[in-house]
Design an enzyme around this catalytic site. Structure first.
Site, PDB file in Angstrom:
ATOM      1  N   SER A   1      84.951 -86.778 -98.464  1.00  0.00           N
ATOM      2  CA  SER A   1      83.539 -86.941 -98.136  1.00  0.00           C
ATOM      3  C   SER A   1      83.325 -86.863 -96.629  1.00  0.00           C
ATOM      4  O   SER A   1      82.445 -86.138 -96.138  1.00  0.00           O
ATOM      5  CB  SER A   1      83.019 -88.290 -98.647  1.00  0.00           C
ATOM      6  OG  SER A   1      83.012 -88.332-100.046  1.00  0.00           O
ATOM      7  N   ARG A  11      76.746 -91.394 -91.208  1.00  0.00           N
ATOM      8  CA  ARG A  11      76.484 -92.375 -92.274  1.00  0.00           C
ATOM      9  C   ARG A  11      75.192 -92.074 -93.017  1.00  0.00           C
ATOM     10  O   ARG A  11      75.101 -92.286 -94.228  1.00  0.00           O
ATOM     11  CB  ARG A  11      76.433 -93.793 -91.705  1.00  0.00           C
ATOM     12  CG  ARG A  11      77.804 -94.427 -91.565  1.00  0.00           C
ATOM     13  CD  ARG A  11      77.685 -95.943 -91.523  1.00  0.00           C
ATOM     14  NE  ARG A  11      78.989 -96.553 -91.345  1.00  0.00           N
ATOM     15  CZ  ARG A  11      79.563 -97.355 -92.236  1.00  0.00           C
ATOM     16  NH1 ARG A  11      78.937 -97.613 -93.375  1.00  0.00           N
ATOM     17  NH2 ARG A  11      80.728 -97.908 -92.004  1.00  0.00           N
ATOM     18  N   HIS A  42      76.032 -89.218 -95.328  1.00  0.00           N
ATOM     19  CA  HIS A  42      76.915 -89.694 -96.393  1.00  0.00           C
ATOM     20  C   HIS A  42      76.147 -90.543 -97.398  1.00  0.00           C
ATOM     21  O   HIS A  42      76.350 -90.431 -98.613  1.00  0.00           O
ATOM     22  CB  HIS A  42      78.055 -90.506 -95.774  1.00  0.00           C
ATOM     23  CG  HIS A  42      79.088 -90.948 -96.757  1.00  0.00           C
ATOM     24  ND1 HIS A  42      79.119 -92.211 -97.289  1.00  0.00           N
ATOM     25  CD2 HIS A  42      80.139 -90.279 -97.308  1.00  0.00           C
ATOM     26  CE1 HIS A  42      80.136 -92.315 -98.127  1.00  0.00           C
ATOM     27  NE2 HIS A  42      80.777 -91.160 -98.153  1.00  0.00           N
TER      28      HIS A  42
END
Length: 207
Positions: A17, A40, A43
């Site tokens: 990822s 972040r 993600h």
């Protein structure tokens, strides 16, 4: 249906990822701290296109990190955002998360004035927000109320403004991006508590 290419190991899922996220960050002109935040956000959302919509005040990451490392508190507009922030890590630094949207006083005042509870809660925090981190992930009205207080002299250490929706959200974030206060925002109608929490958590774990 084939399951032969499924990755089952948690560590390998995480590595793959982050490898893909890192590729999405390459075209963006970001500092290391900004990359940590945008990474972040991508993600968490699963949406690489959001990276180009994140806006940083020049001092946002530096001032945010300084404040969090000094043990300041974080004030949020909704409990979902409060729950999404890693309170254990924040406590290690000396801070805690506050949300007053369900306070009886806030509920009553919001009903009497005919405005949102999030806006009233932000107003009631008042000067407690000076030098602290404020994160807004749901209510544009909370961000409008906060910006009005900033214009009147309030000085938060950092504002993470990521309200979501079609009424006021885009406008509130556009105004925030133009203010001379350390801030991180996501332009347009997209946003939400998970992305605001992801932003805060990126700073909490940044080294």
């Amino acid at each position: 249906m084939s399951f032969k290419d499924v990755i089952w190991q948690p560590q390998e899922i995480e590595r793959e990822s982050m490898r893909q996220v890192a590729e999405f960050l390459l075209p963006l002109n970001l500092t290391p701290g900004e990359k940590a935040v945008v990474g972040r956000i991508i993600h968490t959302s699963g949406d690489p296109d959001l990276g180009a919509q994140v806006r940083f005040h020049p001092q946002a990451v530096v001032k945010g990190l300084e404040a969090l490392q000094a043990g300041v508190d974080i004030y949020t507009d909704v409990t979902m955002l409060q729950a999404g922030i890693n309170s254990r890590r924040l406590a290690e630094l000396g801070g805690q998360v506050h949300c007053a949207v369900h306070s009886l006083e806030v509920v009553e005042e919001a009903r009497e004035r005919g405005i949102t509870r999030s806006a009233v809660a932000m107003e009631r925090f008042g000067n407690r927000l000076n030098g602290q981190v404020v994160a807004i992930g749901n209510a544009p009205t909370a961000l409008f109320a906060l910006m009005r207080m900033i214009k009147e002299g309030l000085q938060p250490a950092l504002v993470v403004g990521m309200p979501v929706g079609f009424v006021g959200a885009a406008h509130s974030k556009e105004l925030l991006s133009q203010m001379d206060v350390p801030n991180i925002t996501l332009l347009g109608t997209r946003g939400g508590s998970p992305l605001a929490a992801a932003t805060i958590n990126a700073l909490l774990y940044y080294k």
